[in-house]
Design a protein around this motif. Structure first.
Motif, short mmCIF file in Angstrom:
data_model
loop_
_atom_site.label_atom_id
_atom_site.label_comp_id
_atom_site.label_asym_id
_atom_site.label_seq_id
_atom_site.Cartn_x
_atom_site.Cartn_y
_atom_site.Cartn_z
N ALA A 120 3.17 3.92 -7.19
CA ALA A 120 3.07 5.38 -7.26
C ALA A 120 1.60 5.78 -7.20
O ALA A 120 0.78 5.28 -7.97
CB ALA A 120 3.71 5.91 -8.53
N ALA A 121 1.30 6.70 -6.29
CA ALA A 121 -0.06 7.25 -6.16
C ALA A 121 -0.10 8.57 -6.90
O ALA A 121 0.48 9.57 -6.45
CB ALA A 121 -0.41 7.43 -4.69
N TYR B 272 5.09 7.33 -2.94
CA TYR B 272 5.59 6.04 -3.39
C TYR B 272 5.63 5.02 -2.26
O TYR B 272 5.69 5.37 -1.08
CB TYR B 272 7.02 6.17 -3.93
CG TYR B 272 7.21 7.05 -5.12
CD1 TYR B 272 6.89 6.62 -6.41
CD2 TYR B 272 7.75 8.33 -4.99
CE1 TYR B 272 7.08 7.42 -7.52
CE2 TYR B 272 7.95 9.15 -6.08
CZ TYR B 272 7.62 8.69 -7.35
OH TYR B 272 7.82 9.49 -8.43
N ASN B 273 5.65 3.77 -2.64
CA ASN B 273 6.11 2.67 -1.81
C ASN B 273 6.92 1.78 -2.74
O ASN B 273 6.76 1.84 -3.97
CB ASN B 273 4.96 1.90 -1.17
CG ASN B 273 5.43 0.95 -0.08
OD1 ASN B 273 6.60 0.95 0.30
ND2 ASN B 273 4.52 0.14 0.43
N LYS B 274 7.79 0.95 -2.19
CA LYS B 274 8.66 0.17 -3.07
C LYS B 274 9.00 -1.16 -2.43
O LYS B 274 8.97 -1.33 -1.21
CB LYS B 274 9.94 0.95 -3.39
CG LYS B 274 10.75 1.39 -2.18
CD LYS B 274 11.88 2.31 -2.61
CE LYS B 274 12.81 2.69 -1.47
NZ LYS B 274 12.12 3.49 -0.43
N ALA B 275 9.30 -2.11 -3.30
CA ALA B 275 9.83 -3.41 -2.90
C ALA B 275 11.13 -3.61 -3.67
O ALA B 275 11.11 -3.74 -4.91
CB ALA B 275 8.83 -4.53 -3.20
N TYR C 25 6.84 14.75 -8.56
CA TYR C 25 7.17 13.34 -8.60
C TYR C 25 7.39 12.92 -10.04
O TYR C 25 7.11 13.66 -10.99
CB TYR C 25 6.10 12.48 -7.91
CG TYR C 25 4.73 12.46 -8.55
CD1 TYR C 25 4.35 11.41 -9.38
CD2 TYR C 25 3.80 13.46 -8.29
CE1 TYR C 25 3.08 11.37 -9.94
CE2 TYR C 25 2.53 13.43 -8.85
CZ TYR C 25 2.18 12.38 -9.68
OH TYR C 25 0.92 12.35 -10.24
N TYR C 26 7.91 11.70 -10.22
CA TYR C 26 8.25 11.18 -11.54
C TYR C 26 7.50 9.89 -11.83
O TYR C 26 7.21 9.10 -10.93
CB TYR C 26 9.76 10.89 -11.64
CG TYR C 26 10.67 12.06 -11.34
CD1 TYR C 26 10.36 13.33 -11.79
CD2 TYR C 26 11.85 11.88 -10.63
CE1 TYR C 26 11.21 14.40 -11.53
CE2 TYR C 26 12.70 12.93 -10.37
CZ TYR C 26 12.38 14.20 -10.82
OH TYR C 26 13.22 15.24 -10.55
N GLY D 107 0.82 -1.20 0.00
CA GLY D 107 0.00 0.00 0.00
C GLY D 107 0.85 1.25 0.00
O GLY D 107 2.01 1.23 0.40
N VAL D 108 0.27 2.33 -0.47
CA VAL D 108 0.91 3.65 -0.41
C VAL D 108 0.12 4.50 0.56
O VAL D 108 -1.08 4.73 0.36
CB VAL D 108 0.94 4.33 -1.80
CG1 VAL D 108 1.56 5.72 -1.70
CG2 VAL D 108 1.71 3.48 -2.80
#
Length: 292
Positions: free
Chosen positions: A114-115, A30-33, A263-264, A23-24
């Motif tokens: 990305a939200a 962002y969130n990332k793995a 953001y990108y 989840g973001v």
């Protein structure tokens, strides 16, 4: 904790088998793995389907990344990508039952969520549109005949870099990579390259700012490589100053605006993607998104 959106990946087709939920947060973009985190839970190169849940807070983008070839180690968030989008207020979850249909079945090594479109008007711009011609106008006179560009530069990004000198792992950068041909009188030509990382940010007043965060160069090994490097390095440093001046000029055109966020997104996404799947390479382009 309020969430902008949720997404899941699955080892099996049709949202079957073991899964991971990501989840973001509403307060984040962002969130990332990372590659290491996916590997530690057995999901590296082991994802066959995915879901992006419906959201009333954001356009949810689940972005899966894969290296060009399985035997190559590639930096996170670089290379081939498949972006699965579920637009805000779509009213239903969006499933991709077979990632094989998009060329990334059991290939994903890292993930970025990305939200987008969380609120406020967004201005979207292509990195290539903004900088390609300006780069060529600046670099050709700087090289001064001692070197020639080999094609156009690669205009891409470096997201949350790990182990790169002078770059922060918590930041996001734009990257310019240019191959060169070095002309050596009475000697075979040499291959070389130059690289710049640009850091753009919003200052405390919400104005867009930026500077060159890192420069680097490479010269093919050989008898003349040291001499070539000695001549190339001051040009690279001078190029950094020229790029900073260009950034001041370009970003100054936005001085009347106060932004809430920058953001990108990978590739060219100058308009919002519909619910569905979009794929490409991070070397194609980068989309800069400014939220008013």
């Amino acid at each position: 904790m309020p969430l902008a959106f949720l997404s899941s990946v699955y080892k099996g087709n049709n949202q079957s088998g073991s899964s991971r939920l990501y989840g973001v947060p509403q307060s984040s973009r962002y969130n990332k793995a990372t590659s290491s985190s996916l590997s530690s839970v057995g999901f590296s190169s082991n994802i066959s389907s995915a879901r992006v849940n419906a959201s009333t807070a954001a356009d949810g983008h689940l972005i899966l990344f894969a290296p060009p070839f399985p035997i190559f180690s590639f930096p996170d968030y670089d290379g081939f990508f498949v972006q699965i989008t579920n637009r805000k207020n779509s009213g239903s979850d969006y499933d991709v039952d077979h990632l094989s249909a998009h060329g990334i079945n059991n290939r994903t090594t890292n993930i970025l969520l990305a939200a987008a479109n969380k609120g406020g008007f967004e201005i979207r711009m292509s990195f290539r549109d903004l900088f390609l011609q300006k780069w060529k106008d600046e670099i050709d006179p700087l090289l001064g005949g001692d070197a020639d560009r080999v094609g156009n530069p690669t205009l891409t990004w470096t997201m949350f870099p790990s182990g790169v000198s002078h770059l922060s792992s918590t930041r996001r950068y734009l990257k310019i990579y240019q191959k060169l041909n070095i002309n050596v009188p009475w000697w075979p030509d040499y291959d070389a390259s130059i690289t710049y990382h640009l850091y753009l940010y919003l200052d405390g007043s919400g104005h867009l700012r930026g500077h060159v965060a890192r420069w680097a160069y490479w010269v093919e090994g050989g008898l003349k490589s040291g001499q070539i490097a000695d001549q190339l390095e001051p040009k690279v440093i001078t190029g950094m100053g020229a790029l900073n001046n260009q950034l001041d000029t370009e970003l100054g055109s936005f001085s009347a605006f106060t932004f809430q966020d920058l953001y990108y997104l990978p590739g060219r996404q100058t308009s919002r993607k519909p619910t569905g799947v979009f794929s490409g390479w991070t070397t194609d382009d980068v989309t800069l998104v400014l939220q008013l």
